[in-house]
Motif scaffolding. Structure first.
Motif, PDB file in Angstrom:
ATOM      1  N   GLU A  96       0.849  -1.189   0.000  1.00 26.71           N
ATOM      2  CA  GLU A  96       0.000   0.000   0.000  1.00 26.71           C
ATOM      3  C   GLU A  96       0.886   1.241   0.000  1.00 26.71           C
ATOM      4  O   GLU A  96       1.802   1.371   0.816  1.00 26.71           O
ATOM      5  CB  GLU A  96      -0.926   0.012   1.218  1.00 26.71           C
ATOM      6  N   TYR A  97       0.589   2.128  -0.943  1.00 26.86           N
ATOM      7  CA  TYR A  97       1.345   3.365  -1.084  1.00 26.86           C
ATOM      8  C   TYR A  97       0.435   4.556  -0.823  1.00 26.86           C
ATOM      9  O   TYR A  97      -0.754   4.532  -1.172  1.00 26.86           O
ATOM     10  CB  TYR A  97       1.936   3.474  -2.494  1.00 26.86           C
ATOM     11  N   PHE A  98       1.003   5.604  -0.208  1.00 29.63           N
ATOM     12  CA  PHE A  98       0.256   6.814   0.098  1.00 29.63           C
ATOM     13  C   PHE A  98       0.841   7.988  -0.674  1.00 29.63           C
ATOM     14  O   PHE A  98       2.055   8.208  -0.637  1.00 29.63           O
ATOM     15  CB  PHE A  98       0.314   7.114   1.599  1.00 29.63           C
TER      16      PHE A  98
ATOM     17  N   GLY B  62      -7.151  -5.961  -9.402  1.00 30.32           N
ATOM     18  CA  GLY B  62      -6.894  -4.592  -9.829  1.00 30.32           C
ATOM     19  C   GLY B  62      -6.390  -3.687  -8.718  1.00 30.32           C
ATOM     20  O   GLY B  62      -5.947  -4.129  -7.661  1.00 30.32           O
ATOM     21  N   LEU B  63      -6.462  -2.404  -8.982  1.00 23.98           N
ATOM     22  CA  LEU B  63      -6.002  -1.371  -8.056  1.00 23.98           C
ATOM     23  C   LEU B  63      -7.184  -0.873  -7.233  1.00 23.98           C
ATOM     24  O   LEU B  63      -8.221  -0.502  -7.784  1.00 23.98           O
ATOM     25  CB  LEU B  63      -5.387  -0.207  -8.851  1.00 23.98           C
ATOM     26  N   LYS B  64      -7.019  -0.862  -5.907  1.00 23.68           N
ATOM     27  CA  LYS B  64      -8.067  -0.334  -5.030  1.00 23.68           C
ATOM     28  C   LYS B  64      -7.572   0.948  -4.381  1.00 23.68           C
ATOM     29  O   LYS B  64      -6.398   1.058  -4.016  1.00 23.68           O
ATOM     30  CB  LYS B  64      -8.421  -1.375  -3.968  1.00 23.68           C
ATOM     31  N   CYS B  65      -8.460   1.902  -4.227  1.00 20.84           N
ATOM     32  CA  CYS B  65      -8.067   3.206  -3.681  1.00 20.84           C
ATOM     33  C   CYS B  65      -8.923   3.542  -2.462  1.00 20.84           C
ATOM     34  O   CYS B  65     -10.100   3.199  -2.404  1.00 20.84           O
ATOM     35  CB  CYS B  65      -8.230   4.305  -4.735  1.00 20.84           C
ATOM     36  N   ARG B  66      -8.327   4.223  -1.501  1.00 20.21           N
ATOM     37  CA  ARG B  66      -9.064   4.760  -0.364  1.00 20.21           C
ATOM     38  C   ARG B  66      -8.437   6.086   0.019  1.00 20.21           C
ATOM     39  O   ARG B  66      -7.320   6.413  -0.418  1.00 20.21           O
ATOM     40  CB  ARG B  66      -9.065   3.788   0.823  1.00 20.21           C
ATOM     41  N   PHE B  67      -9.123   6.859   0.828  1.00 20.18           N
ATOM     42  CA  PHE B  67      -8.616   8.155   1.252  1.00 20.18           C
ATOM     43  C   PHE B  67      -8.324   8.109   2.741  1.00 20.18           C
ATOM     44  O   PHE B  67      -9.090   7.540   3.532  1.00 20.18           O
ATOM     45  CB  PHE B  67      -9.626   9.253   0.934  1.00 20.18           C
ATOM     46  N   VAL B  68      -7.180   8.712   3.143  1.00 22.84           N
ATOM     47  CA  VAL B  68      -6.724   8.676   4.531  1.00 22.84           C
ATOM     48  C   VAL B  68      -6.354  10.088   4.956  1.00 22.84           C
ATOM     49  O   VAL B  68      -5.550  10.756   4.286  1.00 22.84           O
ATOM     50  CB  VAL B  68      -5.499   7.756   4.696  1.00 22.84           C
ATOM     51  N   SER B  69      -6.934  10.552   6.066  1.00 24.61           N
ATOM     52  CA  SER B  69      -6.559  11.869   6.591  1.00 24.61           C
ATOM     53  C   SER B  69      -5.194  11.791   7.249  1.00 24.61           C
ATOM     54  O   SER B  69      -4.810  10.761   7.831  1.00 24.61           O
ATOM     55  CB  SER B  69      -7.599  12.343   7.615  1.00 24.61           C
ATOM     56  N   SER B  70      -4.448  12.878   7.171  1.00 23.20           N
ATOM     57  CA  SER B  70      -3.136  12.905   7.827  1.00 23.20           C
ATOM     58  C   SER B  70      -3.321  12.900   9.342  1.00 23.20           C
ATOM     59  O   SER B  70      -4.393  13.227   9.859  1.00 23.20           O
ATOM     60  CB  SER B  70      -2.362  14.149   7.398  1.00 23.20           C
ATOM     61  N   ASP B  71      -2.285  12.486  10.071  1.00 25.61           N
ATOM     62  CA  ASP B  71      -2.355  12.448  11.525  1.00 25.61           C
ATOM     63  C   ASP B  71      -0.989  12.811  12.098  1.00 25.61           C
ATOM     64  O   ASP B  71      -0.032  13.042  11.358  1.00 25.61           O
ATOM     65  CB  ASP B  71      -2.811  11.070  12.008  1.00 25.61           C
TER      66      ASP B  71
ATOM     67  N   TYR C  49      -4.540  12.020   2.042  1.00 24.12           N
ATOM     68  CA  TYR C  49      -3.745  11.126   1.199  1.00 24.12           C
ATOM     69  C   TYR C  49      -4.660  10.203   0.400  1.00 24.12           C
ATOM     70  O   TYR C  49      -5.748   9.822   0.860  1.00 24.12           O
ATOM     71  CB  TYR C  49      -2.826  10.248   2.050  1.00 24.12           C
ATOM     72  N   LEU C  50      -4.191   9.820  -0.790  1.00 32.05           N
ATOM     73  CA  LEU C  50      -4.800   8.718  -1.533  1.00 32.05           C
ATOM     74  C   LEU C  50      -3.963   7.481  -1.262  1.00 32.05           C
ATOM     75  O   LEU C  50      -2.737   7.504  -1.420  1.00 32.05           O
ATOM     76  CB  LEU C  50      -4.821   8.996  -3.035  1.00 32.05           C
ATOM     77  N   ALA C  51      -4.619   6.402  -0.841  1.00 32.65           N
ATOM     78  CA  ALA C  51      -3.926   5.135  -0.610  1.00 32.65           C
ATOM     79  C   ALA C  51      -4.161   4.219  -1.798  1.00 32.65           C
ATOM     80  O   ALA C  51      -5.308   3.979  -2.189  1.00 32.65           O
ATOM     81  CB  ALA C  51      -4.431   4.479   0.665  1.00 32.65           C
ATOM     82  N   LEU C  52      -3.073   3.730  -2.398  1.00 27.23           N
ATOM     83  CA  LEU C  52      -3.140   2.771  -3.495  1.00 27.23           C
ATOM     84  C   LEU C  52      -2.953   1.382  -2.890  1.00 27.23           C
ATOM     85  O   LEU C  52      -1.843   0.999  -2.502  1.00 27.23           O
ATOM     86  CB  LEU C  52      -2.058   3.054  -4.537  1.00 27.23           C
ATOM     87  N   GLN C  53      -4.026   0.631  -2.784  1.00 22.07           N
ATOM     88  CA  GLN C  53      -3.993  -0.679  -2.133  1.00 22.07           C
ATOM     89  C   GLN C  53      -3.817  -1.778  -3.174  1.00 22.07           C
ATOM     90  O   GLN C  53      -4.520  -1.813  -4.185  1.00 22.07           O
ATOM     91  CB  GLN C  53      -5.285  -0.923  -1.361  1.00 22.07           C
ATOM     92  N   LEU C  54      -2.892  -2.698  -2.898  1.00 27.68           N
ATOM     93  CA  LEU C  54      -2.573  -3.763  -3.844  1.00 27.68           C
ATOM     94  C   LEU C  54      -2.676  -5.127  -3.165  1.00 27.68           C
ATOM     95  O   LEU C  54      -2.008  -5.378  -2.151  1.00 27.68           O
ATOM     96  CB  LEU C  54      -1.158  -3.576  -4.389  1.00 27.68           C
TER      97      LEU C  54
END
Length: 340
Positions: free
Chosen positions: A199-201, A231-240, A256-261
């Protein structure tokens, strides 16, 4: 040669009649019709259309005409005694009837698998398997549905199957022919090898560039499809503000956009894919961090190096609680970051 066009097709209980398409093989206009007797015939016909620049705006595939997408009640016209509606399936530019693709291609008694064409009905499949002393574990209550149609509509059934399962859960692989005539193979991820996660942010303001960079890289090599069947899954993560958080607000990033693999394959195969993903993000000049508990190619010490100052603050607190370094793995990615 393709099979002849039938005079009239109806749905399974005779309440809907479909206008006979006017042309086979397919032409440019609506009403074109294909009834292939094999996968190769279908591939050849679609490739021929593509080579002639014929691209149907809409393709409808039918088999047993059993889908509840078609109305099931007889609605006669006021001024007509005819009980059949002539309303067709959403006016396709190309109607592909796979009912002639109805054979068992291979039975493997060792692995207890059967390879069939999409147009075979569960009735024919069950009867032919019975002659070999075999059976499918889940059978539709209405056995005239086709195997291909049942897989695409979530058709359920009864038999030796867990609650909530449907006919498609019996599949371990599918060969799908796309509109260009290309064959794509889809395999149950459980058969593909070891499961891995990465997973990349990235800064959400760079989300579009990051996704496009990934897709351009994936388009170069079919191994991405094998390694990433979902495929590629995406989620959004607030900074902390947590120590060592990969989404820490160290650069003024609020979202942040998280690229989940979800990856399948050997460790070396997965590492090669991750290297290409990290390289393409670097080439696009998109800064990224990675999830601490998941894989990355470059190592957390390098990829998350922007967190070095926060890591040292964390390490100072750790050293007070663990002066003998009993809980610090010297070979870990965390230790590499702390010593960077």
């Amino acid at each position: 040669m393709l099979p002849a066009i039938p005079d009239r097709e109806t749905n399974f209980n005779g309440t809907i009649a479909f206008d006979t398409p006017s042309s086979s093989p397919a032409t440019a206009g609506a009403g074109s019709y294909l009834r292939p007797a094999s996968r190769d015939q279908l591939v050849d016909a679609l490739k021929d259309m593509s080579s002639r620049g014929l691209r149907p705006a809409k393709i409808v595939v039918v088999g047993g005409f059993s889908s509840f997408e078609f109305p099931q009640l007889s609605l006669a016209d006021e001024d007509s005694d005819e009980a059949l509606s002539l309303r067709g399936p959403t006016s396709p530019h190309l109607l592909v009837d796979v009912s002639a693709m109805n054979r068992i291609l291979h039975v493997d008694k060792q692995s207890l698998t059967v390879t069939v064409e999409a147009g075979i009905t569960y009735w024919d499949l069950a009867n032919q398997l019975r002659e070999k002393g075999l059976a499918v574990e889940n059978l539709s209550a209405y056995p005239e549905v086709t195997v291909g149609g049942a897989s695409g509509t979530g058709t359920h059934g009864s038999g030796h199957a867990f609650h909530g399962k449907n006919q498609a859960d019996q599949f371990i692989a599918l060969e799908v022919v796309n509109a260009r005539g290309d064959i794509q193979r889809i395999v149950d991820p459980r058969l593909l090898g070891t499961y891995h996660q990465a997973e990349y942010f990235v800064d959400n303001r760079l989300a579009s560039q990051a996704v496009h960079a990934f897709l351009r890289e994936a388009d170069k090599d079919d191994r991405f499809i094998t390694a990433l069947p979902t495929g590629l899954k995406c989620r959004f993560v607030s900074s902390d503000d947590q120590w060592m958080s990969a989404t820490s607000n160290v650069d003024g990033v609020e979202l942040y956009l998280a690229l989940q693999l979800s990856l399948y394959g050997s460790r070396s195969e997965i590492d090669a894919i991750l290297k290409r993903i990290e390289d393409c993000l670097d080439e696009a000049e998109i800064p990224f961090a990675c999830h601490w508990g998941k894989l990355c190619h470059g190592g957390h010490g390098r990829v998350n190096r922007k967190l070095k100052d926060r890591a040292k603050a964390m390490d100072a607190a750790r050293a007070e609680l663990d002066p003998d370094d009993a809980f610090l793995d010297a070979g870990s990615e965390l230790a590499k970051l702390l010593s960077a």
